[in-house]
Design an enzyme around this catalytic site. Structure first.
Site, PDB file in Angstrom:
ATOM      1  N   LYS A  98       0.880  -1.162  -0.077  1.00 12.82           N
ATOM      2  CA  LYS A  98      -0.044  -0.147  -0.147  1.00 12.82           C
ATOM      3  C   LYS A  98       0.895   1.037  -0.127  1.00 12.82           C
ATOM      4  CE  LYS A  98      -2.527   2.895   3.033  1.00 12.82           C
ATOM      5  NZ  LYS A  98      -3.385   2.808   4.367  1.00 12.82           N
ATOM      6  N   GLY A 186     -10.959   7.366   7.327  1.00 16.32           N
ATOM      7  CA  GLY A 186     -12.019   8.204   7.361  1.00 16.32           C
ATOM      8  C   GLY A 186     -13.185   7.498   7.841  1.00 16.32           C
TER       9      GLY A 186
END
Lengths: 257, 371
Positions: A98, A186
Site C-alpha cells: 500500500k 475516514g
C-alpha cells in the site's frame, strides 16, 4: 454472494473488509480481530517492524494464510516509499504494497504526485501496488496507467472517523475507474462502511474505528456485517430516492387496467 | 519570514486584556470548537478554564486516541559528554560548577550503546553539553556513527550546529531528529538565565530548529523549560513556534515537550512554580489545539504523574534513564538533573501494558529515508 469475489491483481479475495494492525493497546488482539472481521488482507506498517529483530514484531500475531499488505507509512517522498516497499519484500512480507506518501503532517493528506511516481516504479518491479490517494478522477486514471492494482481514495482524513466526506468524488471514481476502488481512511462507523459499499465501492480498509473502540473485537465483527450488508444492497440494486412520497398503490393505476 | 520575526510581531499582544475577558461561557465555547486559534488556546489556559480541567482532559484523551491509538513510543537518552562552557543559572552542568566532568571515549560510547540496546530500546536521544572545543563536531559525528550501528532512529539534543553540519549528519544516516528547547522565549529573561558561553545568543538558539528543518530533518522537538517565565506567555510562544514550523516545514514531524525545571543547583529558585494541575491544563490545551503533534514526557515527572497524564495527549516517553555520562556502564559522572521516574525499560513496558497502552520500541528506521 458466494460468487461475488473481489479480484485484485488476479487474486480472488473473499472478504471486502481490510483491517490495519496499528493503534492497538496490545498486539495480541490482532488475531481475535482478524477472526471476528473475517479478513483476508491485513495492512502492516513496516515502520513498526524492527528489521534487526523481526521475530519480536507484531507480525508474529498475524495468522498464516493472510495476505500481508505492508504500507509505506512514514514515507514523505516516492523514493522513501519505494525503499520501504523493497525492504518489506526483502523482509519476507510479500509483494503487495500500500503506497502511502504523506508530506503534509498536519492533516496527513496523501501527496498524489509522489504517489503516482512511486506506483510507476514499483509496478515495474512486479509489486502489487495499492495506492492511497486523495480522491481525484485524473489522478486515479494516472494511477491506473502507472500499473496500480486498485485505487484507494480517502473518505476523510486519517484517524478522523468522519465518514464519506468525499462522497461526490468517490462516486465519480466508482463510475469511471475499472480497477477496484477501496475506501481507505475516514470510515468511523459501520454505517459509513455500509454506505460506501452501497454506492458500489469494492472494499473498505479501516483501522482506527476498530483499534480505538472500547471493544475492538466486537467492533471488527460489526464492520464485517456492515460491509456485507452494504455490498448485498448494492448487488440487489437500491431504489431511487425521492423527496416526495410515492404510494405503492398509485391513484392513477386504474388507467392501466 | 523567520520565526524570530513572527515572535517579534507578537511582542505587543494584549495578554492581560484577553485573559481578563475570559469567562465560563468563553471556555465552553472554545471547548465546542473543532479548530482552535492561539487566542482560543489562551482561553483554555486561563484561570476560569481551570474549572474545566475534566472536560478538557476528556476531549484531549479522545483526540489522542483517535489520532495515535493506544500506543506510546519509548526512547532513552544517552549522555556522551557533560563538558560545558555555558553559564545557565539553573543547570548543574554549567561551566562554573565543580562537578565530575566526563566525556566518553569512543570505546565507552559503544559500550553504552550496547548496554542500552540490550534493554530493547531502538530509539535513542544523544546529548552533550555545549563545549565545542571539547565535544567537537568531529567527536560528535564519530560517536553518532558508532551509535547508529545499534539503533533504528537517533535524535540529538546537543549544542546548536550549523545548517551544513546538520546536513552532513542527516545525509550520513547518523541522526534524523533534533531536540532543542528555547528554555525561555522571553528574550530579556533569557539573558538573565544565560550568563555566559555561546548559549547567551538568544537568536542563534531560536533559529536552530529552522536551520535543521531546511536540511530536511525528519523530526524536531521544541519546548520551553517550565519555571523560568510566566506559563501562559511561554505557551503562547511555543504555540506560535509550532504553528510556524507546521506551515513552513509541513513534512517535518513536530513534537512538543513541557519539561518542568527540577534543578540540582543549590540556591537556584525557579521564577515560577508550575503545579501539577497547571501542567495538565497546559498539555490538554495543546493537545486540543494540535491534534496531530507528538508530545513527549520525560522522567523529570514522577511515575504516578506520567502514568496518569499519558492518556491525555502523550505519544512518547523515556525509560531506563540516567542523566549522567556513562550512566549505563557503571562509571557515571554527576547527573544533569534529578529524575523522578526510575523505572527500567522492562518495568515501563509492563506498566504501559497494564494501563492499556502498547509500548512501541520501533517506529521508524533511518534506513528507510536514506538514498
Amino acid at each position: 454472494m458466494e460468487d461475488d469475489r473481489l479480484i485484485i491483481a488476479g487474486k480472488a479475495v473473499t472478504s471486502r473488509l481490510i483491517t490495519g494492525s496499528g493503534k492497538y493497546s496490545d498486539d495480541r488482539l490482532i488475531k481475535d480481530i482478524l477472526a471476528a472481521a473475517e479478513c483476508d488482507i491485513i495492512t502492516v506498517a513496516l515502520r513498526r517492524v524492527d528489521l534487526v529483530k523481526k521475530g519480536d514484531s507484531f507480525l508474529k500475531y498475524i495468522p498464516e494464510g493472510k495476505t500481508l499488505l505492508p504500507n509505506t507509512s512514514g514515507a514523505r517522498t516516492a523514493d522513501e516509499a519505494v525503499r520501504i516497499a523493497r525492504l518489506a519484500r526483502e523482509a519476507g512480507c510479500g509483494s503487495w504494497v500500500k503506497i502511502e506518501v504523506i508530506k503534509e503532517l498536519k492533516y496527513l493528506l496523501p501527496d498524489n504526485i509522489e504517489t503516482i511516481r512511486a506506483t510507476e516504479i514499483l509496478a515495474k518491479e512486479d509489486f502489487v501496488v495499492l495506492p492511497y490517494m486523495s480522491p481525484d478522477l485524473s489522478v486515479a486514471r494516472r494511477l491506473v496507467d502507472a500499473g496500480a492494482s486498485a485505487v484507494m481514495p480517502l473518505g476523510a482524513p486519517i484517524g478522523t472517523n468522519r465518514g464519506l466526506r468525499t462522497l461526490e468524488l468517490i462516486e465519480i471514481m466508482v463510475e469511471e475507474i475499472d480497477l477496484p476502488i477501496i475506501i481507505d481512511a475516514g470510515i468511523g462507523r459501520p454505517s459509513h462502511a455500509a454506505h460506501a459499499m452501497e454506492i458500489g465501492v469494492d472494499a473498505i480498509l479501516l483501522n482506527t474505528a476498530i483499534a480505538t473502540s472500547k471493544d475492538p473485537v466486537k467492533m471488527a465483527e460489526s464492520f464485517k456485517y456492515a460491509v456485507r450488508a452494504g455490498r448485498m444492497a448494492y448487488l440487489a440494486g437500491l431504489g431511487d430516492e425521492s423527496k416526495k412520497a410515492r404510494p405503492t398503490s398509485p391513484l392513477t393505476g386504474f388507467l392501466d387496467t | 519570514m523567520s520565526f524570530a520575526e513572527v515572535l517579534l510581531a507578537q511582542k505587543t499582544f494584549p495578554f492581560e486584556d484577553l485573559l481578563f475577558d475570559v469567562n465560563a461561557a468563553k471556555v465552553e465555547s472554545v471547548l465546542n470548537k473543532d479548530k482552535l486559534s492561539i487566542e482560543d488556546l489562551l482561553v483554555l489556559l486561563s484561570d476560569p478554564a481551570a474549572d474545566y480541567l475534566e472536560p478538557m482532559a476528556q476531549k484531549a484523551a479522545a483526540i489522542t486516541r483517535r489520532h495515535f491509538g493506544n500506543v506510546i513510543t519509548l526512547f532513552t537518552p544517552l549522555y556522551i559528554s557533560n563538558y560545558c562552557t555555558n553559564r545557565c543559572t539553573y543547570c548543574s552542568f554549567a561551566h562554573e560548577h565543580a562537578i565530575n566532568r566526563k566525556q566518553l571515549s569512543f570505546e565507552e560510547v559503544e559500550k553504552e550503546a550496547i548496554a542500552i540496546s540490550k534493554t530493547g530500546i531502538r530509539h535513542i536521544l544523544v546529548l552533550t553539553g555545549e563545549a565545542p572545543d571539547k565535544a567537537t563536531f568531529d567527536y560528535l559525528r564519530q560517536s553518532l556513527s558508532i551509535i547508529a550501528n545499534h539503533f533504528s532512529a537517533i535524535g540529538i539534543e546537543v549544542y546548536p550546529l550549523t545548517g551544513g553540519q546538520y546536513e552532513e549528519l542527516i545525509n550520513a544516516g547518523y541522526m534524523d531528529s533534533l531536540t532543542i528547547y528555547q528554555e525561555t522565549y522571553n528574550e530579556e529573561l533569557y539573558k538573565t538565565y544565560h550568563r555566559g558561553g555561546p548559549k547567551e545568543n538568544y537568536f542563534h538558539r531560536l533559529e536552530t530548529i529552522e536551520r535543521a528543518c531546511r536540511q530536511r530533518i525528519r523530526a524536531v522537538t521544541i519546548g520551553a523549560l517550565l519555571g523560568l517565565d510566566d506559563l501562559r506567555r511561554e505557551a503562547f510562544a511555543v504555540a506560535h513556534h509550532a504553528l510556524y514550523l507546521q506551515k513552513t516545514f509541513p513534512d517535518v514531524e513536530i513534537s512538543l515537550s513541557f519539561p518542568r525545571i527540577c534543578p540540582l543547583v543549590e540556591n537556584f529558585i525557579p521564577g515560577v512554580v508550575v503545579t501539577d494541575r497547571q501542567l495538565v491544563q497546559l498539555i490538554t490545551a495543546f493537545r486540543i489545539m494540535f491534534p496531530t503533534l507528538g508530545i513527549t514526557m520525560t522522567t523529570r515527572e514522577s511515575a504516578r504523574f506520567r502514568d496518569n497524564i499519558m492518556p491525555l495527549g502523550i505519544t512518547k516517553v523515556s525509560a531506563g534513564v540516567s542523566t549522567a555520562v556513562g550512566g549505563h556502564i557503571g562509571k557515571p559522572s554527576t547527573t544533569q538533573f534529578e529524575i523522578a521516574d526510575h523505572r527500567s525499560v522492562s518495568e515501563m513496558q509492563r506498566d504501559l501494558l497494564a494501563n492499556g497502552f502498547q509500548p512501541v520500541m520501533h517506529d521508524w528506521n533511518m534506513k528507510m529515508s536514506m538514498c
